[in-house]
Design a protein around this motif. Structure first.
Motif, PDB file in Angstrom:
ATOM      1  N   MET A  48       0.772  -1.212  -0.048  1.00 51.13           N
ATOM      2  CA  MET A  48       0.104  -0.068  -0.016  1.00 51.13           C
ATOM      3  C   MET A  48       0.781   1.224  -0.076  1.00 51.13           C
ATOM      4  O   MET A  48       1.746   1.390   0.749  1.00 51.13           O
ATOM      5  CB  MET A  48      -1.074  -0.014   1.257  1.00 51.13           C
ATOM      6  CG  MET A  48      -1.763   1.310   1.237  1.00 51.13           C
ATOM      7  SD  MET A  48      -3.162   0.998   2.592  1.00 51.13           S
ATOM      8  CE  MET A  48      -2.490   1.842   3.979  1.00 51.13           C
ATOM      9  N   VAL A  49       0.489   2.280  -0.867  1.00 46.04           N
ATOM     10  CA  VAL A  49       1.254   3.525  -0.950  1.00 46.04           C
ATOM     11  C   VAL A  49       0.831   4.275   0.227  1.00 46.04           C
ATOM     12  O   VAL A  49      -0.397   4.437   0.516  1.00 46.04           O
ATOM     13  CB  VAL A  49       1.031   4.385  -2.183  1.00 46.04           C
ATOM     14  CG1 VAL A  49       1.570   5.671  -2.349  1.00 46.04           C
ATOM     15  CG2 VAL A  49       1.407   3.367  -3.504  1.00 46.04           C
ATOM     16  N   ALA A  50       1.681   5.009   1.068  1.00 52.28           N
ATOM     17  CA  ALA A  50       1.376   5.996   2.146  1.00 52.28           C
ATOM     18  C   ALA A  50       1.698   7.401   1.798  1.00 52.28           C
ATOM     19  O   ALA A  50       2.553   7.733   1.068  1.00 52.28           O
ATOM     20  CB  ALA A  50       2.246   5.756   3.158  1.00 52.28           C
ATOM     21  N   ILE A  51       0.991   8.110   2.254  1.00 50.90           N
ATOM     22  CA  ILE A  51       0.839   9.445   1.906  1.00 50.90           C
ATOM     23  C   ILE A  51       1.549  10.369   3.057  1.00 50.90           C
ATOM     24  O   ILE A  51       1.206  10.047   4.189  1.00 50.90           O
ATOM     25  CB  ILE A  51      -0.705  10.216   1.796  1.00 50.90           C
ATOM     26  CG1 ILE A  51      -1.356   9.478   0.498  1.00 50.90           C
ATOM     27  CG2 ILE A  51      -0.554  11.448   2.022  1.00 50.90           C
ATOM     28  CD1 ILE A  51      -2.689   9.616   0.503  1.00 50.90           C
ATOM     29  N   LYS A  52       2.427  11.347   2.754  1.00 45.54           N
ATOM     30  CA  LYS A  52       3.105  12.079   3.798  1.00 45.54           C
ATOM     31  C   LYS A  52       2.508  13.303   4.059  1.00 45.54           C
ATOM     32  O   LYS A  52       2.114  13.652   5.231  1.00 45.54           O
ATOM     33  CB  LYS A  52       4.584  12.373   3.293  1.00 45.54           C
ATOM     34  CG  LYS A  52       5.425  13.003   4.259  1.00 45.54           C
ATOM     35  CD  LYS A  52       6.873  13.004   3.882  1.00 45.54           C
ATOM     36  CE  LYS A  52       7.775  13.781   4.838  1.00 45.54           C
ATOM     37  NZ  LYS A  52       9.035  13.747   4.401  1.00 45.54           N
ATOM     38  N   THR A  53       2.425  14.037   2.973  1.00 45.94           N
ATOM     39  CA  THR A  53       1.463  15.391   3.103  1.00 45.94           C
ATOM     40  C   THR A  53       0.601  15.412   2.086  1.00 45.94           C
ATOM     41  O   THR A  53       0.768  15.077   0.937  1.00 45.94           O
ATOM     42  CB  THR A  53       2.598  16.581   3.164  1.00 45.94           C
ATOM     43  OG1 THR A  53       3.127  16.749   1.847  1.00 45.94           O
ATOM     44  CG2 THR A  53       3.327  16.560   4.375  1.00 45.94           C
ATOM     45  N   ILE A  54      -0.456  16.389   2.125  1.00 48.27           N
ATOM     46  CA  ILE A  54      -1.075  16.745   1.020  1.00 48.27           C
ATOM     47  C   ILE A  54      -1.577  18.516   1.181  1.00 48.27           C
ATOM     48  O   ILE A  54      -1.618  18.927   2.347  1.00 48.27           O
ATOM     49  CB  ILE A  54      -2.725  16.040   1.356  1.00 48.27           C
ATOM     50  CG1 ILE A  54      -2.720  14.608   1.078  1.00 48.27           C
ATOM     51  CG2 ILE A  54      -3.664  16.763   0.480  1.00 48.27           C
ATOM     52  CD1 ILE A  54      -3.888  13.906   1.455  1.00 48.27           C
ATOM     53  N   LYS A  55      -1.615  18.933  -0.065  1.00 48.14           N
ATOM     54  CA  LYS A  55      -1.692  20.359  -0.121  1.00 48.14           C
ATOM     55  C   LYS A  55      -2.820  20.552  -0.868  1.00 48.14           C
ATOM     56  O   LYS A  55      -2.996  19.929  -1.847  1.00 48.14           O
ATOM     57  CB  LYS A  55      -0.422  21.108  -0.605  1.00 48.14           C
ATOM     58  CG  LYS A  55       0.626  21.191   0.243  1.00 48.14           C
ATOM     59  CD  LYS A  55       1.972  22.099  -0.344  1.00 48.14           C
ATOM     60  CE  LYS A  55       3.038  21.985   0.454  1.00 48.14           C
ATOM     61  NZ  LYS A  55       4.059  22.752  -0.063  1.00 48.14           N
ATOM     62  N   ILE A  56      -3.630  21.458  -0.660  1.00 49.34           N
ATOM     63  CA  ILE A  56      -4.918  21.743  -1.253  1.00 49.34           C
ATOM     64  C   ILE A  56      -4.749  23.402  -1.695  1.00 49.34           C
ATOM     65  O   ILE A  56      -4.632  24.202  -0.835  1.00 49.34           O
ATOM     66  CB  ILE A  56      -6.137  21.578  -0.540  1.00 49.34           C
ATOM     67  CG1 ILE A  56      -6.595  19.963  -0.216  1.00 49.34           C
ATOM     68  CG2 ILE A  56      -7.570  22.117  -1.549  1.00 49.34           C
ATOM     69  CD1 ILE A  56      -7.723  19.600   0.472  1.00 49.34           C
ATOM     70  N   ASP A  57      -4.791  23.631  -2.860  1.00 49.93           N
ATOM     71  CA  ASP A  57      -4.532  24.853  -3.609  1.00 49.93           C
ATOM     72  C   ASP A  57      -3.300  25.543  -2.746  1.00 49.93           C
ATOM     73  O   ASP A  57      -3.458  26.970  -2.438  1.00 49.93           O
ATOM     74  CB  ASP A  57      -5.758  25.675  -3.362  1.00 49.93           C
ATOM     75  CG  ASP A  57      -7.102  25.416  -4.083  1.00 49.93           C
ATOM     76  OD1 ASP A  57      -6.871  24.624  -5.184  1.00 49.93           O
ATOM     77  OD2 ASP A  57      -8.072  25.844  -3.805  1.00 49.93           O
ATOM     78  N   GLY A  58      -2.184  24.823  -2.509  1.00 50.18           N
ATOM     79  CA  GLY A  58      -1.179  25.306  -2.186  1.00 50.18           C
ATOM     80  C   GLY A  58      -0.935  25.318  -0.520  1.00 50.18           C
ATOM     81  O   GLY A  58       0.096  25.835   0.121  1.00 50.18           O
ATOM     82  N   GLU A  59      -2.041  24.833   0.211  1.00 51.58           N
ATOM     83  CA  GLU A  59      -2.171  25.200   1.511  1.00 51.58           C
ATOM     84  C   GLU A  59      -2.118  23.708   2.087  1.00 51.58           C
ATOM     85  O   GLU A  59      -3.021  22.705   2.012  1.00 51.58           O
ATOM     86  CB  GLU A  59      -3.350  25.745   2.262  1.00 51.58           C
ATOM     87  CG  GLU A  59      -3.271  26.010   3.507  1.00 51.58           C
ATOM     88  CD  GLU A  59      -4.850  26.408   4.002  1.00 51.58           C
ATOM     89  OE1 GLU A  59      -5.229  26.210   5.120  1.00 51.58           O
ATOM     90  OE2 GLU A  59      -5.371  27.233   3.006  1.00 51.58           O
TER      91      GLU A  59
END
Length: 165
Positions: free
Chosen positions: A1-12
């Motif tokens: 499974m691929v793990a997510i470190k960070t997510i930015k929405i519209d640069g935030e």
């Protein structure tokens, strides 16, 4: 499974409590699906948007930039479900795959409570009350600043609630 470190929405960058990213296979093609548990404030901020610019940093260092469509699922924990069409699912070979005929979907709500989410980011909302009070109390209430009254009621409710009434 691929793990997510960070997510930015519209640069935030947003605070995520749990997430899943996978490829959804259907008869009409492939979509990249992203499910994220977020705060109620984040859902409120983005729930009326049709498309968002998303930057996903994976634990292995890869970055995915995409314009994604927004779906809001009601009933459970606050979450955003984002998706975008893919021309070819082969680019994401190591991602989990869900077929439209499968009954399995990632359960991103498991092990998380609304109380834990609210410890990180508590929504604050306005409320209007209709009360019957003696005129001198009404006059006193009207003479107070909104911030002072908010603090007064927060303390009163907290103390009253704490005592278990």
């Amino acid at each position: 499974m691929v793990a997510i470190k960070t997510i930015k929405i519209d640069g935030e960058e947003i605070h995520i409590f749990n997430s899943a990213i996978y490829i959804f296979e259907s008869s009409s093609g492939f979509t990249l699906e992203l499910g994220i548990i977020v705060s109620e404030i984040t859902v409120k901020k983005y729930k009326n948007e049709e498309n968002l610019i998303i930057e996903i940093e994976l634990e292995d260092g890869r970055i995915i930039n995409s314009i994604m469509h927004v779906k809001i699922l009601s009933g459970g924990l606050p979450q955003l479900n984002l998706f975008c069409e893919l021309d070819d699912g082969q680019e994401y070979e190591d991602f989990d795959r869900v077929n439209e005929k499968d009954s399995w979907f990632p359960n991103i709500e498991e092990g998380i409570t609304l109380e834990e989410i609210r410890k990180v980011e508590m929504p604050i909302e306005d409320i209007s009350l209709k009360l019957k009070l003696p005129i001198d109390q009404i006059e006193w209430l009207k003479s107070q600043k909104k911030s002072s009254l908010s603090q007064l009621f927060q303390e009163f409710i907290h103390d009253y609630w704490k005592k278990g009434y």
